[in-house]
Design a protein around this motif. Structure first.
Motif, mmCIF file in Angstrom:
data_model
loop_
_atom_site.group_PDB
_atom_site.id
_atom_site.type_symbol
_atom_site.label_atom_id
_atom_site.label_comp_id
_atom_site.label_asym_id
_atom_site.label_seq_id
_atom_site.Cartn_x
_atom_site.Cartn_y
_atom_site.Cartn_z
ATOM 1 N N LYS A 57 -4.788 -55.985 38.128
ATOM 2 C CA LYS A 57 -4.498 -54.884 39.047
ATOM 3 C C LYS A 57 -5.756 -54.285 39.665
ATOM 4 C CE LYS A 57 -2.236 -52.737 35.797
ATOM 5 N NZ LYS A 57 -2.289 -53.804 34.758
ATOM 6 N N SER A 58 -6.916 -54.602 39.101
ATOM 7 C CA SER A 58 -8.197 -54.172 39.663
ATOM 8 C C SER A 58 -9.286 -55.027 39.036
ATOM 9 C CB SER A 58 -8.458 -52.690 39.361
ATOM 10 O OG SER A 58 -8.921 -52.528 38.033
ATOM 11 N N ASN A 59 -10.486 -54.914 39.578
ATOM 12 C CA ASN A 59 -11.562 -55.725 39.000
ATOM 13 C C ASN A 59 -12.016 -55.202 37.636
ATOM 14 O OD1 ASN A 59 -13.269 -53.541 39.598
ATOM 15 N ND2 ASN A 59 -14.086 -54.497 41.453
ATOM 16 N N LEU A 60 -11.526 -54.040 37.240
ATOM 17 C CA LEU A 60 -11.825 -53.521 35.902
ATOM 18 C C LEU A 60 -11.121 -54.331 34.820
ATOM 19 C CD1 LEU A 60 -11.586 -49.679 36.596
ATOM 20 C CD2 LEU A 60 -13.620 -51.137 36.623
ATOM 21 N N GLU A 61 -10.122 -55.123 35.221
ATOM 22 C CA GLU A 61 -9.406 -55.969 34.266
ATOM 23 C C GLU A 61 -9.976 -57.394 34.210
ATOM 24 O OE1 GLU A 61 -5.029 -53.935 33.986
ATOM 25 O OE2 GLU A 61 -5.281 -55.450 35.553
ATOM 26 N N PHE A 62 -11.048 -57.626 34.957
ATOM 27 C CA PHE A 62 -11.698 -58.940 34.898
ATOM 28 C C PHE A 62 -12.384 -59.132 33.548
ATOM 29 C CE2 PHE A 62 -12.569 -59.402 39.746
ATOM 30 C CZ PHE A 62 -11.297 -59.899 39.928
ATOM 31 N N PRO A 63 -12.394 -60.361 33.046
ATOM 32 C CA PRO A 63 -13.167 -60.641 31.832
ATOM 33 C C PRO A 63 -14.666 -60.583 32.136
ATOM 34 C CG PRO A 63 -12.285 -62.670 32.744
ATOM 35 C CD PRO A 63 -11.679 -61.550 33.537
ATOM 36 N N ARG A 64 -15.448 -60.511 31.100
ATOM 37 C CA ARG A 64 -16.900 -60.352 31.244
ATOM 38 C C ARG A 64 -17.522 -61.487 32.046
ATOM 39 N NH1 ARG A 64 -21.425 -61.452 27.725
ATOM 40 N NH2 ARG A 64 -23.104 -59.940 28.057
ATOM 41 N N ARG A 65 -16.997 -62.701 31.895
ATOM 42 C CA ARG A 65 -17.606 -63.844 32.590
ATOM 43 C C ARG A 65 -17.480 -63.715 34.109
ATOM 44 N NH1 ARG A 65 -12.995 -65.786 30.161
ATOM 45 N NH2 ARG A 65 -11.387 -66.653 31.540
ATOM 46 N N PHE A 66 -16.411 -63.066 34.575
ATOM 47 C CA PHE A 66 -16.260 -62.835 36.010
ATOM 48 C C PHE A 66 -17.338 -61.881 36.507
ATOM 49 C CE2 PHE A 66 -11.823 -64.146 37.513
ATOM 50 C CZ PHE A 66 -11.695 -65.128 36.537
ATOM 51 N N LYS A 67 -17.604 -60.861 35.703
ATOM 52 C CA LYS A 67 -18.594 -59.864 36.088
ATOM 53 C C LYS A 67 -19.999 -60.471 36.092
ATOM 54 C CE LYS A 67 -15.620 -56.258 34.221
ATOM 55 N NZ LYS A 67 -15.390 -55.268 33.160
ATOM 56 N N ILE A 68 -20.262 -61.350 35.142
ATOM 57 C CA ILE A 68 -21.551 -62.044 35.103
ATOM 58 C C ILE A 68 -21.686 -62.952 36.324
ATOM 59 C CG2 ILE A 68 -22.907 -63.782 33.865
ATOM 60 C CD1 ILE A 68 -21.781 -62.614 31.256
ATOM 61 N N ALA A 69 -20.598 -63.658 36.658
ATOM 62 C CA ALA A 69 -20.622 -64.544 37.828
ATOM 63 C C ALA A 69 -20.909 -63.751 39.098
ATOM 64 C CB ALA A 69 -19.284 -65.276 37.946
ATOM 65 N N LYS A 70 -20.369 -62.537 39.184
ATOM 66 C CA LYS A 70 -20.619 -61.702 40.360
ATOM 67 C C LYS A 70 -22.083 -61.278 40.431
ATOM 68 C CE LYS A 70 -19.220 -57.343 42.531
ATOM 69 N NZ LYS A 70 -18.307 -56.175 42.439
ATOM 70 N N THR A 71 -22.628 -60.866 39.302
ATOM 71 C CA THR A 71 -24.011 -60.390 39.266
ATOM 72 C C THR A 71 -25.002 -61.503 39.544
ATOM 73 O OG1 THR A 71 -23.402 -58.673 37.670
ATOM 74 C CG2 THR A 71 -25.733 -59.234 37.841
ATOM 75 N N THR A 72 -24.761 -62.672 38.956
ATOM 76 C CA THR A 72 -25.711 -63.791 39.084
ATOM 77 C C THR A 72 -25.424 -64.690 40.276
ATOM 78 O OG1 THR A 72 -24.350 -65.210 37.670
ATOM 79 C CG2 THR A 72 -26.001 -63.822 36.577
ATOM 80 N N LYS A 73 -24.248 -64.487 40.911
ATOM 81 C CA LYS A 73 -23.784 -65.346 42.012
ATOM 82 C C LYS A 73 -23.599 -66.792 41.557
ATOM 83 C CE LYS A 73 -25.947 -62.527 45.610
ATOM 84 N NZ LYS A 73 -24.727 -61.742 45.858
ATOM 85 N N ALA A 74 -23.299 -66.954 40.260
ATOM 86 C CA ALA A 74 -23.129 -68.291 39.691
ATOM 87 C C ALA A 74 -21.957 -69.032 40.329
ATOM 88 C CB ALA A 74 -22.930 -68.198 38.182
ATOM 89 N N TYR A 75 -20.977 -68.291 40.855
ATOM 90 C CA TYR A 75 -19.818 -68.932 41.473
ATOM 91 C C TYR A 75 -20.205 -69.789 42.674
ATOM 92 C CZ TYR A 75 -20.235 -65.093 44.844
ATOM 93 O OH TYR A 75 -20.694 -64.216 45.802
ATOM 94 N N LYS A 76 -21.358 -69.505 43.266
ATOM 95 C CA LYS A 76 -21.820 -70.289 44.412
ATOM 96 C C LYS A 76 -22.309 -71.683 43.997
ATOM 97 C CE LYS A 76 -23.206 -66.404 47.368
ATOM 98 N NZ LYS A 76 -22.360 -66.768 48.535
#
Length: 220
Positions: free
Chosen positions: A84-103
């Motif tokens: 329902k919001s990005n607050l419900e994302f698991p930690r790995r999603f937040k790490i991917a956002k910070t590090t841009k690892a998803y790219k």
């Protein structure tokens, strides 16, 4: 709305009473150049017509229907195996956002399910790959890169209290410990739209018709 890259085939076992509901299956469109999730939601909303609309979305489709809500004005929004919001994302999603690892994800390899299946992953993973091969219909590199980025960068932090959230207590993509205020389905995994269809067929009409106190709690 199906999940990321998924075909409407994921709903093939969902059978709502035909005398009370007209079911319309939405499909993913290839995003326009630099298209935002909001703009995409507005564009897809134009395919939704009729009265007394209930939007239902699975996984990333659940995120999308929440964005579509502003344009469609549905009577209800129901999300399945989603957040329902990005607050419900698991930690790995937040790490991917910070590090841009998803790219750095090997998108071309991910799109080639048949090639992945050649590697030895074990019976469980290979069975899951066979499901992916059947139900993942959008194998466009631009779409997949865009979709992954839209999920990781989803900026919603305020939960819409009107959204109804169905979630499996064994969901491995969006772990239950991060999820609040959901209707829990026992032993439901992230693909419970496929293997918990009996529960969904029994209980979705009750949820739509505001009889949530009558829900079966077994999740079978």
């Amino acid at each position: 709305m199906p999940g990321l890259a998924a075909s409407p085939l994921i709903f093939e076992r969902i059978a709502l009473p035909s005398d009370r509901y007209n079911v319309h299956l939405l499909e993913w469109q290839i995003p326009l150049e630099a298209e935002s999730l909001t703009a995409y939601a507005e564009r897809l909303s134009k395919k939704v017509t009729g009265k007394h609309i209930i939007l239902i979305g699975v996984s990333f489709g659940g995120i999308l229907v929440q964005e579509m809500k502003s344009f469609v004005k549905p009577e209800k929004v129901i999300i399945i195996s989603s957040v329902k919001s990005n607050l419900e994302f698991p930690r790995r999603f937040k790490i991917a956002k910070t590090t841009k690892a998803y790219k750095l994800l090997p998108i071309k390899l991910l799109l080639n399910v048949e090639q992945l299946a050649k590697f030895s992953f074990g019976d469980t993973i290979n069975k899951r790959l066979k499901l992916y091969e059947k139900f993942l219909s959008v194998r466009d590199e631009k779409y997949l890169q865009w979709s992954i980025e839209q999920v990781i960068l989803w900026n919603r932090i305020e939960v819409d209290s009107e959204v109804i959230h169905l979630h499996g207590d064994a969901d491995e993509v969006f772990p239950p410990k991060y999820i609040k205020n959901a209707i829990w389905i026992k032993d439901g995994t992230h693909i419970m739209i496929l293997n918990k269809y009996k529960w969904l067929n029994e209980n979705l009409p009750k949820i739509i018709e505001r009889n949530e106190n009558e829900l079966e709690n077994t999740g079978s």
